[in-house]
Design an enzyme around this catalytic site. Structure first.
Site: not given
Length: 488
Positions: A73-74, A243
């Site tokens: 992520q991110h 995830d």
């Protein structure tokens, strides 16, 4: 009826995994993997190359009916008008945007950080820290203004890979089809500019980060909504997932279940029927991949704490477990606060690790090994407490991730948590969750009301141990007593 196959991808921090499964039964047919380069900033082409290698090792996708991509992520993937990557992607564990995060929180509160945190939580379910995409955009605006000016679209790692699988990408001398970018609720909710409550982008918050909002953002798809097909008109492409949401889908998590994942990061996550808004910032209010919500507590320091301890003691992981289990609970007062790379929860990006309580009696390899395992688990136990404070029911704890393969972690966890733990068979949970999503997308083409397929669960082990509350008590007494990274 011919067997239908689906594929799931996990493009994680360290590697890319691909699983091909039977769409109806979930049976594993074949798999492949390839490594990613180290570092907290990586050019996305390395992910694409690794995906191609993993797909080839898995026997290709020609006979697959649907594919979905799960991923870390991110990460900030900034694209220009031609679809070229503007700069190396800043990953979730890159903490250079810590100052930017603090500035964004204060600015939304008109200079009052506490008020700002409350407003961020209300707006997007989370208080941004250095891992969030919006903070990386602010860093880009301030540190690399020329690059920031080139940005025409912002995507996340799994968005970009899905876009590439559909045949899109850089176009020489022309504008790329940036409008074809897609994402899902779970990954969008980790940007800091998409709300799980309203299910809309907050372009005002995007502008607060980047300084403008005239950029393309990926279209957010529903849990079983196809976003296109593989290049050449092949398999359906699912929305994908972050995830942790992918792992939750693979595990079939339901309200009351809490997963403790020990991978590169440590994650405490739960599936709930309502969004959370924690102004303290400890619990991030993400969405999940099923249409529900995934409150989450993340730590930067997890399996690499075990790696570091094993390296320091000159043993492998089996040897580290043997040492740790030979020492008593609490390691005779030796406590490791494992902020080896700063920390996200609590928000201490510039902190360093610390070892407390050294005495002649506990300066042994066994005591240090035990302190490393207990320090890692105490951080996750703090996350479990933060979940409870948000009203999350904790009925069953699942222990997953690479760190769960450690015998010491499995046996010590119940004593630190004060709960039995359920350990599923080791697996590629994120890739498996993506494969289950792909099967759901396939089913939804025939029945729009179809639910996620039910696949036979793997075996589990239930581990019990007497509670050892003094372990957490001695950790709590020293967890704030850490140093600051040189140069911070």
């Amino acid at each position: 009826m011919a067997r239908r196959l689906v594929a799931g991808v996990d493009s994680s921090t360290q590697s890319c995994k691909v699983v091909v499964r039977d769409a109806d039964t979930g049976a594993l047919v074949r798999s492949g993997r390839a490594t990613h380069p180290d570092g907290t900033e990586v050019h996305p082409r390395h992910w694409w190359e690794a995906l191609q290698q993993a797909v080839a090792q898995a026997g290709g996708l020609d006979d697959v009916s649907a594919v979905a991509v799960g991923g870390q992520q991110h990460g900030m993937v900034a694209l220009d008008e031609a679809g070229q990557v503007v700069r190396e992607a800043l990953l979730w564990n890159d903490t250079r945007s810590a100052r930017a995060a603090a500035d964004l929180v204060a600015e939304l509160g008109d200079g009052d950080a506490e008020a700002g945190a409350a407003r961020w939580a209300e707006a997007v379910g989370s208080v941004p820290v250095a891992s969030f995409t919006v903070t990386k955009l602010r860093w880009l605006r301030d540190a690399e203004p020329d690059n920031a000016a080139r940005v025409a679209a912002v995507a996340l790692p799994h968005d970009w890979l899905t876009w590439r699988l559909a045949g899109h990408g850089p176009v020489d001398g022309a504008a790329a089809d940036l409008e074809a970018l897609t994402t899902d609720r779970s990954d969008a909710s980790g940007t800091g500019y998409w709300s799980p409550v309203t299910e809309d982008y907050r372009r005002d918050l995007l502008a607060l980060g980047l300084g403008r909002d005239d950029v393309v953002l990926p279209r957010v798809l529903g849990p079983a909504q196809a976003g296109g097909r593989l290049a050449g008109g092949g398999a359906l492409l699912g929305p994908g997932a972050g995830d942790n949401a992918g792992a939750a889908l693979a595990l079939g998590m339901r309200p009351g279940d809490v997963a403790l994942s020990i991978g590169t990061s440590g994650v405490v996550s739960a599936v709930t029927g309502r969004p959370t808004t924690d102004a303290s910032g400890l619990v991030t209010g993400f969405a999940d991949a099923s249409g529900a919500y995934l409150p989450l507590v993340a730590t930067l320091n997890a399996s690499r704490v075990l790696d570091a301890a094993a390296r320091l003691l000159g043993v492998d992981h089996a040897g580290l477990s043997e040492l740790a289990l030979s020492a008593p609970p609490g390691a005779d007062g030796l406590v490791l606060v494992p902020y080896l790379e700063g920390e996200r929860t609590p928000n201490r990006p510039d902190a360093t690790g610390a070892l407390h309580g050294l005495r002649l009696a506990n300066t042994t390899p066994a005591h240090l090994a035990r302190a490393a395992v207990e320090g890692l688990l105490c951080g996750l136990a703090d996350g479990l407490d933060a979940m409870r404070a948000q009203g999350v029911d904790v009925e069953r704890v699942l222990l997953i991730g690479g760190g769960a393969r450690s015998e010491a972690v499995r046996r010590v966890a119940p004593s630190v948590l004060g709960l039995d733990v359920v350990v599923p068979e080791p697996g590629e949970y994120v890739a498996d969750g993506a494969a289950r999503q792909a099967a759901w997308v396939l089913a939804a083409t025939e029945d729009p009301e179809a639910e996620a397929p039910v696949w036979e669960a793997s075996g589990t082990e239930v581990v019990s141990a007497p509670a050892a509350p003094h372990v957490r008590e001695q950790y709590a007494a020293v967890r704030e007593l850490t140093g600051t990274r040189p140069g911070a």
